[in-house]
Design a protein around this motif. Structure first.
Motif, mmCIF file in Angstrom:
data_model
loop_
_atom_site.group_PDB
_atom_site.id
_atom_site.type_symbol
_atom_site.label_atom_id
_atom_site.label_comp_id
_atom_site.label_asym_id
_atom_site.label_seq_id
_atom_site.Cartn_x
_atom_site.Cartn_y
_atom_site.Cartn_z
ATOM 1 N N PRO A 355 0.621 -1.268 -0.172
ATOM 2 C CA PRO A 355 -0.162 0.119 0.006
ATOM 3 C C PRO A 355 0.900 1.314 0.178
ATOM 4 N N THR A 356 0.293 2.329 -0.708
ATOM 5 C CA THR A 356 0.870 3.536 -0.913
ATOM 6 C C THR A 356 -0.001 4.629 -0.808
ATOM 7 N N TYR A 357 0.276 5.704 -1.043
ATOM 8 C CA TYR A 357 -0.428 6.896 -1.207
ATOM 9 C C TYR A 357 -0.007 7.929 -2.258
ATOM 10 N N VAL A 358 -1.167 8.795 -2.405
ATOM 11 C CA VAL A 358 -0.680 10.292 -2.995
ATOM 12 C C VAL A 358 -1.641 11.255 -2.315
ATOM 13 N N SER A 359 -1.408 12.539 -2.359
ATOM 14 C CA SER A 359 -1.926 13.583 -1.591
ATOM 15 C C SER A 359 -2.056 14.719 -2.440
ATOM 16 N N SER A 360 -3.007 15.504 -2.437
ATOM 17 C CA SER A 360 -3.053 16.741 -3.168
ATOM 18 C C SER A 360 -2.468 17.697 -1.897
ATOM 19 N N SER A 361 -2.299 19.128 -2.493
ATOM 20 C CA SER A 361 -1.950 20.219 -1.436
ATOM 21 C C SER A 361 -3.308 20.533 -0.896
ATOM 22 N N VAL A 362 -2.994 21.305 0.443
ATOM 23 C CA VAL A 362 -4.202 22.126 0.718
ATOM 24 C C VAL A 362 -4.836 23.038 -0.031
ATOM 25 N N SER A 363 -6.177 23.239 -0.275
ATOM 26 C CA SER A 363 -6.601 24.183 -1.217
ATOM 27 C C SER A 363 -8.170 24.069 -0.939
ATOM 28 N N GLN A 364 -8.903 25.251 -1.730
ATOM 29 C CA GLN A 364 -10.459 25.167 -1.507
ATOM 30 C C GLN A 364 -10.956 24.228 -2.335
ATOM 31 N N LEU A 365 -11.408 23.028 -1.708
ATOM 32 C CA LEU A 365 -12.129 21.788 -2.583
ATOM 33 C C LEU A 365 -13.199 22.169 -2.963
ATOM 34 N N LYS A 366 -13.707 22.441 -4.375
ATOM 35 C CA LYS A 366 -15.135 23.070 -4.681
ATOM 36 C C LYS A 366 -15.976 21.908 -5.243
ATOM 37 N N ALA A 367 -16.774 21.634 -4.848
ATOM 38 C CA ALA A 367 -18.076 20.774 -5.430
ATOM 39 C C ALA A 367 -18.950 21.366 -6.250
ATOM 40 N N LYS A 368 -19.297 21.532 -7.333
ATOM 41 C CA LYS A 368 -20.210 22.408 -8.032
ATOM 42 C C LYS A 368 -21.485 22.155 -7.675
ATOM 43 N N GLY A 369 -22.315 23.278 -7.283
ATOM 44 C CA GLY A 369 -23.544 23.235 -6.529
ATOM 45 C C GLY A 369 -23.710 22.886 -5.354
ATOM 46 N N ILE A 370 -22.767 22.681 -4.495
ATOM 47 C CA ILE A 370 -22.820 21.994 -3.190
ATOM 48 C C ILE A 370 -21.959 22.851 -2.376
ATOM 49 N N GLY A 371 -20.735 23.174 -2.472
ATOM 50 C CA GLY A 371 -19.999 24.248 -1.526
ATOM 51 C C GLY A 371 -18.380 23.835 -1.582
ATOM 52 N N THR A 372 -17.732 24.432 -0.860
ATOM 53 C CA THR A 372 -16.217 24.276 -0.857
ATOM 54 C C THR A 372 -15.886 23.991 0.569
ATOM 55 N N VAL A 373 -14.850 23.149 0.676
ATOM 56 C CA VAL A 373 -14.261 22.528 1.989
ATOM 57 C C VAL A 373 -12.609 23.090 1.711
ATOM 58 N N HIS A 374 -12.034 23.513 3.063
ATOM 59 C CA HIS A 374 -10.715 23.871 2.927
ATOM 60 C C HIS A 374 -10.309 22.682 3.556
ATOM 61 N N GLY A 375 -9.152 21.987 2.661
ATOM 62 C CA GLY A 375 -8.534 20.861 3.154
ATOM 63 C C GLY A 375 -7.590 19.998 1.803
ATOM 64 N N ARG A 376 -7.671 19.065 2.005
ATOM 65 C CA ARG A 376 -7.049 18.268 0.934
ATOM 66 C C ARG A 376 -7.594 16.741 0.899
ATOM 67 N N LEU A 377 -7.009 16.189 -0.489
ATOM 68 C CA LEU A 377 -7.600 14.997 -0.824
ATOM 69 C C LEU A 377 -6.257 13.825 -0.649
ATOM 70 N N LEU A 378 -6.764 12.979 -0.196
ATOM 71 C CA LEU A 378 -5.361 11.656 -0.096
ATOM 72 C C LEU A 378 -6.327 10.395 -0.853
ATOM 73 N N LEU A 379 -5.403 9.917 -1.798
ATOM 74 C CA LEU A 379 -5.738 8.624 -2.165
ATOM 75 C C LEU A 379 -4.832 7.415 -1.835
ATOM 76 N N GLY A 380 -5.310 6.340 -1.069
ATOM 77 C CA GLY A 380 -4.630 5.156 -0.556
ATOM 78 C C GLY A 380 -4.666 4.082 -1.808
ATOM 79 N N THR A 381 -3.749 3.316 -1.817
ATOM 80 C CA THR A 381 -3.881 2.098 -2.475
ATOM 81 C C THR A 381 -3.896 0.957 -1.720
ATOM 82 N N ALA A 382 -4.266 -0.283 -2.111
ATOM 83 C CA ALA A 382 -4.382 -1.527 -1.461
ATOM 84 C C ALA A 382 -3.132 -2.383 -1.826
ATOM 85 N N GLU A 383 -2.821 -3.355 -1.144
ATOM 86 C CA GLU A 383 -2.055 -4.430 -1.579
ATOM 87 C C GLU A 383 -2.350 -5.247 -2.452
ATOM 88 N N LYS A 384 -1.453 -5.307 -3.239
ATOM 89 C CA LYS A 384 -1.979 -6.476 -4.618
ATOM 90 C C LYS A 384 -1.670 -7.967 -4.029
#
Length: 451
Positions: A355-384
């Motif tokens: 397992p590994t991960y990738v991460s975004s930087s902290v920013s204003q994460l915007k979802a169209k028609g929903i709103g904005t959250v100040h934070g970051r998104l991380l994606l983790g992988t699973a063991e093969k």
């Protein structure tokens, strides 16, 4: 544990005094293997034909296994040896504050693996059978105990053979059952699980326990004792009336709360409003928010639950995604969260087997028609996991949560939490049952994630 209409009987089933340290117990178990401590329950009224076939086969095997109950006496005799081993083990990775309190389901799992899932009216044979403890909270806290935490569990069973085996198995792994309620009558919960060897799926047929747990089952004295000194409180979304009472006390004491949001349930919204952390199934965010996309649903979850520090979505073999709220930095850059998720997917390492991960930087994460959250998104992988090693995914999500509880207690960063939890969950997929292959903190596969 608490007996309805009577005094507490702590340790009567297995151990007197404090439960053995799970890591030390593992050190002893490396040379001694004990059989599962279970006995099959009576089948539910008018079960489907397939369930009858599976239940009869499982019952025969389980009855023979249960006769070897000398394992209980062996555990009692070795309590002093356990304590000696504890003192000799150099575990610098253990958190200073290790008490975690959980409230939720426990049961007995009757697992039957089959070559392929049967068609209606088929008669087939199982390829293997297991009788193990189960239930989301029971599984997650067993995982936490094996990782070196000191879990306490609030739940309810009946004073029957399967109820006693549930308690014995939990205590053998170091879970404190002092606060479980034992009903004098009724039945303990149990689940038939059909594991499809071909498709690597599992089908669960659950029979709830009776009588169900209600708030007055948990006395104020027991509630205060259970929550005292807890680093975090965890709920699996069941027993919601009792869970809400416990959660409100946790909030009063400023103890963080983690919620397992597997699917929408009665009372879950009230618990989520008090949560600091949430771990969700893949389908939950959009089902709960009606958001048009997966990523926008995560933003919606964070906006609806302003107390959340992070939300994690587990995706099985595809890994996990975390949206972490940030209170630091003053970035005003707006980033479309759907586009950002696609960018992270392109950046992830598809070659790495661990397992590994990738991460975004902290920013204003915007979802169209929903709103904005100040934070970051991380994606983790699973063991093969090699196909020949992938046996059963039952309890993999519970193992992920147990590892997340450890990570929070150990103050792990999200960059370490996601790969660590993924590795623990993967280890649990290598044997039949939700707890059979749960790793201990001493497992060599975990060492790279703890350094």
């Amino acid at each position: 544990m608490a007996i309805e209409g009577g005094e507490a009987r702590r340790g009567e089933v297995l151990l007197a005094g404090s439960s053995p340290d799970p890591i030390a117990l593992h050190a002893i178990r490396r040379k001694r293997r004990w059989p599962p401590l279970t006995r099959p329950p009576s089948p539910p009224p008018s079960p489907p034909f397939l369930v009858v076939v599976v239940a009869v086969a499982v019952a025969v095997t389980a009855a023979a296994v249960f006769e070897q109950s000398g394992a209980l006496r062996l555990l009692n005799q070795e309590l002093e040896e356990v304590q000696d081993v504890v003192r000799s083990l150099p575990f610098s990775s253990l958190p200073d504050r290790r008490v975690v309190l959980g409230c939720g389901s426990v049961c007995v799992d009757f697992l039957a693996a089959v070559a392929s899932y049967p068609k209606p009216d088929d008669k087939i044979r199982s390829t293997s059978l297991e009788v193990r403890g189960g239930g989301n909270a029971g599984n997650a806290l067993t995982c936490a105990a094996r990782l070196g935490l000191k879990p306490r569990l609030i739940s309810k069973v009946a004073d029957d053979a399967q109820g006693r085996s549930i308690l014995a198995e939990l205590e053998a792994d170091g879970v404190d059952t002092s606060f479980l309620v034992v009903a004098k009558e009724g039945n303990s919960p149990f689940t038939y699980i059909i594991v499809d060897d071909q498709m690597k799926t599992r089908t669960c047929i659950h029979t709830p326990g009776y009588p169900p747990m209600v708030p007055h089952d948990l006395s104020q004295t027991n509630l205060l004792s259970a929550i005292d000194g807890a680093r975090i409180v965890y709920f699996d979304g069941r027993l919601y009336e009792t869970a809400l009472v416990v959660a409100q006390e946790a909030v009063r004491r400023k103890i963080p709360i983690l919620i397992d949001a597997e699917r929408p349930r009665e009372g879950l919204d009230d618990l989520l409003k008090l949560a600091d952390y949430a771990v969700c199934s893949a389908k939950f965010p959009q089902a709960w928010t009606d958001a048009p996309s997966f990523a926008s649903a995560l933003v919606s979850v964070m906006l609806r639950l302003p107390n959340l520090r992070f939300v994690i979505v587990t995706l099985g073999g595809e890994g996990s995604i975390m949206l972490e709220r940030s209170t630091e930095g003053n970035s005003q850059e707006e980033v479309d969260v759907d586009n950002l998720l696609e960018i992270l997917k392109e950046r992830k390492d598809d070659v790495a087997t661990i397992p590994t991960y990738v991460s975004s930087s902290v920013s204003q994460l915007k979802a169209k028609g929903i709103g904005t959250v100040h934070g970051r998104l991380l994606l983790g992988t699973a063991e093969k996991i090699p196909p020949q090693e992938l046996i059963d995914t039952t309890g993999a999500g519970d193992a992920f949560i147990g590892a997340t509880l450890y990570a929070i207690c150990a103050n792990m960063s999200p960059e370490k939490l996601l790969p660590f939890a993924a590795q623990v969950a993967a280890a649990n997929c290598r044997a039949l049952g939700a707890r059979t292959s749960l790793p201990y903190l001493t497992d060599p596969r975990l060492v790279p994630f703890l350094s």
